[in-house]
Design a protein around this motif. Sequence first.
Motif, PDB file in Angstrom:
ATOM      1  N   PRO A  47       0.838  -1.207   0.000  1.00  8.85           N
ATOM      2  CA  PRO A  47       0.000   0.000   0.000  1.00  8.85           C
ATOM      3  C   PRO A  47       0.867   1.249   0.000  1.00  8.85           C
ATOM      4  O   PRO A  47       2.009   1.235   0.475  1.00  8.85           O
ATOM      5  N   THR A  48       0.322   2.327  -0.508  1.00 13.03           N
ATOM      6  CA  THR A  48       1.041   3.602  -0.509  1.00 13.03           C
ATOM      7  C   THR A  48       0.312   4.668   0.307  1.00 13.03           C
ATOM      8  O   THR A  48       0.807   5.777   0.440  1.00 13.03           O
ATOM      9  N   THR A  49      -0.859   4.324   0.856  1.00 14.61           N
ATOM     10  CA  THR A  49      -1.609   5.240   1.711  1.00 14.61           C
ATOM     11  C   THR A  49      -2.273   4.440   2.829  1.00 14.61           C
ATOM     12  O   THR A  49      -2.449   3.217   2.728  1.00 14.61           O
ATOM     13  N   THR A  50      -2.677   5.139   3.871  1.00 14.62           N
ATOM     14  CA  THR A  50      -3.411   4.483   4.955  1.00 14.62           C
ATOM     15  C   THR A  50      -4.725   3.901   4.436  1.00 14.62           C
ATOM     16  O   THR A  50      -5.138   2.809   4.855  1.00 14.62           O
ATOM     17  N   ALA A  51      -5.364   4.602   3.511  1.00 12.33           N
ATOM     18  CA  ALA A  51      -6.616   4.097   2.944  1.00 12.33           C
ATOM     19  C   ALA A  51      -6.400   2.763   2.228  1.00 12.33           C
ATOM     20  O   ALA A  51      -7.250   1.870   2.278  1.00 12.33           O
ATOM     21  N   GLN A  52      -5.268   2.627   1.555  1.00 13.17           N
ATOM     22  CA  GLN A  52      -4.974   1.362   0.882  1.00 13.17           C
ATOM     23  C   GLN A  52      -4.691   0.244   1.887  1.00 13.17           C
ATOM     24  O   GLN A  52      -5.012  -0.920   1.635  1.00 13.17           O
ATOM     25  N   VAL A  53      -4.091   0.589   3.021  1.00  9.81           N
ATOM     26  CA  VAL A  53      -3.919  -0.411   4.079  1.00  9.81           C
ATOM     27  C   VAL A  53      -5.286  -0.906   4.533  1.00  9.81           C
ATOM     28  O   VAL A  53      -5.521  -2.119   4.690  1.00  9.81           O
ATOM     29  N   GLN A  54      -6.228   0.028   4.730  1.00 11.53           N
ATOM     30  CA  GLN A  54      -7.586  -0.355   5.118  1.00 11.53           C
ATOM     31  C   GLN A  54      -8.223  -1.275   4.083  1.00 11.53           C
ATOM     32  O   GLN A  54      -8.843  -2.283   4.431  1.00 11.53           O
ATOM     33  N   ALA A  55      -8.060  -0.931   2.800  1.00 12.58           N
ATOM     34  CA  ALA A  55      -8.667  -1.734   1.734  1.00 12.58           C
ATOM     35  C   ALA A  55      -8.095  -3.146   1.717  1.00 12.58           C
ATOM     36  O   ALA A  55      -8.836  -4.128   1.572  1.00 12.58           O
ATOM     37  N   ALA A  56      -6.786  -3.251   1.871  1.00 17.79           N
ATOM     38  CA  ALA A  56      -6.142  -4.566   1.865  1.00 17.79           C
ATOM     39  C   ALA A  56      -6.604  -5.395   3.059  1.00 17.79           C
ATOM     40  O   ALA A  56      -6.879  -6.599   2.931  1.00 17.79           O
ATOM     41  N   MET A  57      -6.715  -4.762   4.219  1.00 17.22           N
ATOM     42  CA  MET A  57      -7.141  -5.490   5.411  1.00 17.22           C
ATOM     43  C   MET A  57      -8.593  -5.938   5.292  1.00 17.22           C
ATOM     44  O   MET A  57      -8.951  -7.051   5.703  1.00 17.22           O
ATOM     45  N   ALA A  58      -9.422  -5.100   4.723  1.00 10.15           N
ATOM     46  CA  ALA A  58     -10.835  -5.469   4.565  1.00 10.15           C
ATOM     47  C   ALA A  58     -10.970  -6.701   3.686  1.00 10.15           C
ATOM     48  O   ALA A  58     -11.749  -7.618   3.980  1.00 10.15           O
ATOM     49  N   LEU A  59     -10.195  -6.742   2.615  1.00 15.31           N
ATOM     50  CA  LEU A  59     -10.268  -7.890   1.730  1.00 15.31           C
ATOM     51  C   LEU A  59      -9.704  -9.141   2.402  1.00 15.31           C
ATOM     52  O   LEU A  59     -10.256 -10.236   2.275  1.00 15.31           O
ATOM     53  N   ALA A  60      -8.610  -8.982   3.152  1.00 18.70           N
ATOM     54  CA  ALA A  60      -8.035 -10.129   3.862  1.00 18.70           C
ATOM     55  C   ALA A  60      -9.043 -10.702   4.854  1.00 18.70           C
ATOM     56  O   ALA A  60      -9.167 -11.927   4.992  1.00 18.70           O
ATOM     57  N   LEU A  61      -9.786  -9.834   5.512  1.00 20.80           N
ATOM     58  CA  LEU A  61     -10.779 -10.307   6.470  1.00 20.80           C
ATOM     59  C   LEU A  61     -11.914 -11.042   5.770  1.00 20.80           C
ATOM     60  O   LEU A  61     -12.392 -12.074   6.254  1.00 20.80           O
ATOM     61  N   ARG A  62     -12.347 -10.532   4.614  1.00 22.84           N
ATOM     62  CA  ARG A  62     -13.402 -11.214   3.858  1.00 22.84           C
ATOM     63  C   ARG A  62     -12.939 -12.595   3.398  1.00 22.84           C
ATOM     64  O   ARG A  62     -13.720 -13.538   3.337  1.00 22.84           O
ATOM     65  N   GLU A  63     -11.643 -12.711   3.074  1.00 21.48           N
ATOM     66  CA  GLU A  63     -11.088 -13.974   2.600  1.00 21.48           C
ATOM     67  C   GLU A  63     -10.584 -14.858   3.744  1.00 21.48           C
ATOM     68  O   GLU A  63     -10.025 -15.927   3.508  1.00 21.48           O
ATOM     69  N   SER A  64     -10.755 -14.385   4.985  1.00 20.66           N
ATOM     70  CA  SER A  64     -10.270 -15.112   6.174  1.00 20.66           C
ATOM     71  C   SER A  64      -8.771 -15.374   6.119  1.00 20.66           C
ATOM     72  O   SER A  64      -8.288 -16.452   6.485  1.00 20.66           O
ATOM     73  N   LEU A  65      -8.026 -14.374   5.680  1.00 22.59           N
ATOM     74  CA  LEU A  65      -6.571 -14.502   5.585  1.00 22.59           C
ATOM     75  C   LEU A  65      -5.901 -13.870   6.798  1.00 22.59           C
ATOM     76  O   LEU A  65      -6.261 -12.761   7.206  1.00 22.59           O
ATOM     77  N   PRO A  66      -4.917 -14.530   7.395  1.00 24.00           N
ATOM     78  CA  PRO A  66      -4.080 -13.852   8.384  1.00 24.00           C
ATOM     79  C   PRO A  66      -3.387 -12.662   7.746  1.00 24.00           C
ATOM     80  O   PRO A  66      -3.120 -12.655   6.532  1.00 24.00           O
ATOM     81  N   ILE A  67      -3.088 -11.635   8.551  1.00 24.69           N
ATOM     82  CA  ILE A  67      -2.469 -10.404   8.060  1.00 24.69           C
ATOM     83  C   ILE A  67      -1.150 -10.192   8.803  1.00 24.69           C
ATOM     84  O   ILE A  67      -1.133 -10.165  10.039  1.00 24.69           O
TER      85      ILE A  67
END
Length: 476
Positions: A47-67
């Motif tokens: 990610p290059t912004t805090t918003a992109q960190v949020q987006a990546a984490m949201a998708l990881a949570l939907r996919e049940s992926l550890p972060i």
Amino acid sequence: MISNTAVQHLIEHLGKENVYVEKEDLLVFGYDSTPGVHHLPEVAVFPTTTAQVQAAMALALRESLPIVPRGSGTGLSGGSVPVQGGMVICLTRMNRILEIDEANLTATVEAGVVTLDLFNAVAAKGLFYPPDPGSQKTSTMGGNVAENAGGLRGLKYGVTRDYVMGLTCVLADGSIIQTGGKSVKDVAGYSYRDLLVGSEGTLGIITEIVVKLIPPPQDKRTMLAYFSDMRTAGEAVSKIIAAKIIPSTLEIMDKNTINCVEDYVKIGLPRQMAALLLIELDGHPVVVAEETEGVQRILKEVGAAEVHIAKDAAEAASLAAARRTALSALARVSPTTLLEDATVPRSRLADTFAEIERLTEKYKLKVGTFGHAGDGNLHPTVLCDERDHDEMHRAHAFYNELYEMVLSIGGTVSGEHGIGLAKIEYLQRQIGDGGVAVMRRIKQAFDPDGRLNPGKIFAEPTTPAQNLEEGFRVSH
């Protein structure tokens, strides 16, 4: 496994150049600087912004992926190794120095700013950021905060925690908290800032940091003292501190480390000596002169074999640089370098050196010891080969027995490297079941589903404890 649809969503939010899913790309995200530990993630994103960190984490949570958050991967306890796969969120492309506020003596940086880059940027404005981990040319500020990194100047100036004033952090549910700021005094509510510093990515992902700056010292004096035995070097450290002289740097190397460093940098270190101390004094010129005389007097009293004062700033810089190469120099000697992080009360340094020497003989190992002697933080380093199972068994027995002694005299299992994957068992010994239980409750409050950097600091309730020796079972 992450779905193709999820990968496409990541590309839409972060850009194709910031999403990696091919095995050959993911290999480098499977380890940090802890030897022998390798676990592949399913995807790595930049990610290059805090918003992109949020987006990546949201998708990881939907996919049940550890972060698993990651900086430059310079950690020495397996803290950024994705032991359960999942998504690595690498913050090195969030590398902007957002502000240097000379009026408030603060700097605001993104998590991916390299430590030395910040030091140089504020130095250009006549200011000083003291924390200086040995990996400062590569390590990032986010990683420094997550591990509460120390450094050579820790004795006088403290560690990373002492300079963090404010944090922006993305929590496990994607929400953002901002804690602290530029105000020098702030006691409003719980100090989330202090909880997040040193949390090793298990409570949230730090994206921005406000740090305190100070005026630089006006003068500095650097000296080397050589000793014919390690115990005398330890006594010298204790006597310097007892004399109420606090050097900015008080570093030690044993004979093995001296010889490895000399092979590497060739600056004329005396190979026959059992130990050396690198001592730097800084501050007002009058105080520096007085303290230099005091240190010289103590070194003479304890019987230092030789004392050498750097003739100019260039020589002083070369001596300090030589100390910073200690780990690299030792790593050239053998295929595997096991570096530990034992910290003891300064009055027990000589006893600890004696115990390291005893255990080296007992387990028939090659060990180089260096570290921040002034704050009791030692790095006994076993030079070995992870392919030799008997040698690895002896190496872990060496550390197991050493930490028994360290804890018995009021020491700690980590002064600056963190717990990560490597020291779960050691931490349990230090703080006990009750201490671990409290940490689990804090983790549950911040990350109820256990998605953030699982398997670190303490064993998850459903996961067997993984100590460093288990980490040598490489997973792909």
